[in-house]
Enzyme design. Structure first.
Site, mmCIF file in Angstrom:
data_model
loop_
_atom_site.group_PDB
_atom_site.id
_atom_site.type_symbol
_atom_site.label_atom_id
_atom_site.label_comp_id
_atom_site.label_asym_id
_atom_site.label_seq_id
_atom_site.Cartn_x
_atom_site.Cartn_y
_atom_site.Cartn_z
ATOM 1 N N LYS A 112 0.814 -1.222 0.000
ATOM 2 C CA LYS A 112 0.000 0.000 0.000
ATOM 3 C C LYS A 112 0.839 1.260 0.000
ATOM 4 C CE LYS A 112 -4.538 -1.202 1.803
ATOM 5 N NZ LYS A 112 -5.612 -0.711 2.679
ATOM 6 N N LYS A 195 -4.874 -10.515 -6.355
ATOM 7 C CA LYS A 195 -6.045 -10.678 -5.506
ATOM 8 C C LYS A 195 -7.202 -9.821 -6.024
ATOM 9 C CE LYS A 195 -6.251 -8.389 -1.691
ATOM 10 N NZ LYS A 195 -6.156 -7.771 -0.345
ATOM 11 N N LYS A 198 -11.131 -4.325 -3.781
ATOM 12 C CA LYS A 198 -12.004 -3.166 -3.983
ATOM 13 C C LYS A 198 -11.225 -1.992 -4.549
ATOM 14 C CE LYS A 198 -12.399 -3.259 1.057
ATOM 15 N NZ LYS A 198 -13.146 -3.663 2.179
HETATM 16 P P1 TYM Z 1 -10.404 -5.790 4.272
HETATM 17 O O1 TYM Z 1 -11.399 -4.716 4.536
HETATM 18 O O2 TYM Z 1 -9.367 -5.544 3.239
HETATM 19 O O3 TYM Z 1 -11.140 -7.112 3.873
HETATM 20 C C1 TYM Z 1 -12.195 -7.648 4.681
HETATM 21 C C2 TYM Z 1 -12.133 -9.161 4.687
HETATM 22 O O4 TYM Z 1 -12.253 -9.686 3.354
HETATM 23 C C3 TYM Z 1 -11.180 -10.573 3.087
HETATM 24 N N1 TYM Z 1 -10.815 -10.476 1.672
HETATM 25 C C4 TYM Z 1 -10.695 -11.514 0.840
HETATM 26 N N2 TYM Z 1 -10.866 -12.836 1.038
HETATM 27 C C5 TYM Z 1 -10.688 -13.645 -0.033
HETATM 28 N N3 TYM Z 1 -10.335 -13.189 -1.277
HETATM 29 C C6 TYM Z 1 -10.143 -11.878 -1.507
HETATM 30 N N4 TYM Z 1 -9.823 -11.442 -2.720
HETATM 31 C C7 TYM Z 1 -10.330 -10.971 -0.419
HETATM 32 N N5 TYM Z 1 -10.247 -9.622 -0.295
HETATM 33 C C8 TYM Z 1 -10.533 -9.333 0.991
HETATM 34 C C9 TYM Z 1 -10.049 -10.097 3.991
HETATM 35 O O5 TYM Z 1 -9.105 -11.114 4.224
HETATM 36 C C10 TYM Z 1 -10.799 -9.705 5.236
HETATM 37 O O6 TYM Z 1 -11.058 -10.844 6.042
HETATM 38 N N6 TYM Z 1 -7.261 -5.284 8.160
HETATM 39 C C11 TYM Z 1 -8.522 -5.855 7.724
HETATM 40 C C12 TYM Z 1 -9.698 -5.362 8.541
HETATM 41 C C13 TYM Z 1 -9.556 -5.519 10.020
HETATM 42 C C14 TYM Z 1 -9.679 -6.725 10.767
HETATM 43 C C15 TYM Z 1 -9.515 -6.353 12.122
HETATM 44 C C16 TYM Z 1 -9.915 -8.063 10.409
HETATM 45 C C17 TYM Z 1 -9.324 -4.516 10.918
HETATM 46 N N7 TYM Z 1 -9.296 -5.030 12.183
HETATM 47 C C18 TYM Z 1 -9.552 -7.306 13.174
HETATM 48 C C19 TYM Z 1 -9.968 -9.009 11.462
HETATM 49 C C20 TYM Z 1 -9.782 -8.642 12.799
HETATM 50 C C21 TYM Z 1 -8.760 -5.469 6.274
HETATM 51 O O7 TYM Z 1 -8.214 -4.509 5.761
HETATM 52 O O8 TYM Z 1 -9.702 -6.237 5.639
#
Ligand code: TYM
Length: 332
Positions: A112, A195, A198
């Protein structure tokens, strides 16, 4: 009972990756033997620039997405991160526990921040410490996430272990990542090595949960594939990233294994398989987008749900934070 915590950032639209890697599991775990806490991590989102009005809209939209995919605010705690200040209060302690070297190794920060690290926000660098606090301020034990978040959950484990060791306590439980199913890493529809995300500039690379039936069918029809037919066993997908991705998506949407999909569909050309996949995706996803649109007609109700969720979350977090500050030696 074991306690589940997970979060999603309100930045852009929810994708099929978010659904299959995370959301779908959230609703299921709520019905299993867990206490479930789900969070819209608005404070994480602002580690990169967000237009304030768009952030508010995306937060409500994500709340609608949680509910439309099966999270029931009366069974789970559903709230937005900024409604519970204990997250950032514990994050400060973890900023002082985690080491620079640990954060320097985080691949998401490297991706990022890109080449120009000096212009990345300092929040982006310490982002994983806030994530550790999200989990540990509830003493959560299980963290359902997609494959890409595994490294961050491991950092949360390391942070809990170091806190416990430094202060000679067993106060924080060591949380476990829960990475399950056949679509823990959904790939871009345009490039099987990237991957699905969004933030990808190409909308054709992803399926958004808000896409209508025509858009979903068109994106799947245009998805990159190879000229071979589908194999009849998973081994036949080795080295065929795009083909493998579509089979995994089909399996996850149908709630079966990739082997079961191939046992039935092996030998089909992609021109035959893609319409079946599109039909299944539309059948699974269109009720979700319809329900999200319905919920978004009453944003005040969404705000009430989040405020009530934040109040419940605080009741859990407050005593844990107080005890952590006490262990560290704060007076009060
Ligand atoms: P974020 O917002 O990027 O994504 C949310 C969740 O979706 C999953 N994900 C995917 N799984 C499979 N294939 C993909 N292409 C894909 N893209 C996204 C992510 O693995 C995630 O589970 N840092 C985290 C948010 C967060 C969090 C937390 C998660 C903040 N605090 C505490 C767990 C526990 C994030 O940016 O996810």
């Amino acid at each position: 009972t074991p306690r589940v915590f997970s979060g999603i950032q309100p930045s852009g639209h929810l994708t099929l990756g978010n659904y299959l890697g995370a959301l779908k599991r959230f609703g299921e775990m709520q019905e299993e033997d867990y206490e479930t806490i789900y969070c819209i991590v608005d404070l994480h989102a602002i580690t990169v620039w967000q237009e304030p009005e768009k952030l508010r809209e995306a937060t409500r939209m994500l709340a609608a997405g949680f509910i439309a995919t099966g999270v029931d605010p009366s069974k789970s705690i559903l709230f937005n991160q900024s409604g519970v200040p204990e997250h950032t209060q514990l994050a400060w302690i973890f900023n002082c526990v985690a080491r620079m070297g640990w954060l320097n190794r985080m691949t998401q920060f490297k991706d990022k921040s890109g080449k120009n690290r000096d212009s990345a926000s300092t929040g982006l660098f310490v982002y994983p410490n806030l994530m550790s606090a999200d989990i540990l301020v509830y003493h959560a034990t299980h963290v359902p996430v997609g494959e890409d978040q595994k490294q961050h959950v491991e950092l949360a484990r390391d942070t809990a272990i170091k806190f416990n060791t430094d202060y000679g306590t067993d106060f924080f439980p060591i949380p476990e990542p829960v990475i399950e199913g056949s679509a823990t890493r959904v790939m871009s529809l345009r490039d099987g090595t990237k991957k699905m995300s969004k933030s990808d500039p190409s909308d054709m690379s992803r399926i958004n949960l808000t896409d209508d039936a025509d858009a979903i069918a068109q994106k799947i029809r245009k998805a990159k594939t190879d000229p071979e037919a589908l194999p009849s066993e998973p081994g036949g997908l080795d080295g065929r990233a795009e083909a493998k991705n579509l089979v995994n998506i089909y399996a996850a949407l149908a709630d079966v294994t990739p082997a079961a999909v191939l046992a039935e569909m092996g030998g089909l050309q992609f021109s035959e398989f893609k319409p079946k996949l599109a039909e299944l995706a539309v059948a699974r996803l269109s009720p979700i987008s319809t329900e999200m649109a319905r919920l978004m007609q009453d944003p005040a109700e969404i705000d009430r749900i989040l405020a009530a969720g934040s109040a419940r979350a605080r009741e859990v977090a407050q005593p844990i934070l107080k005890r952590a500050y006490d262990i560290v030696g704060m007076v009060g």
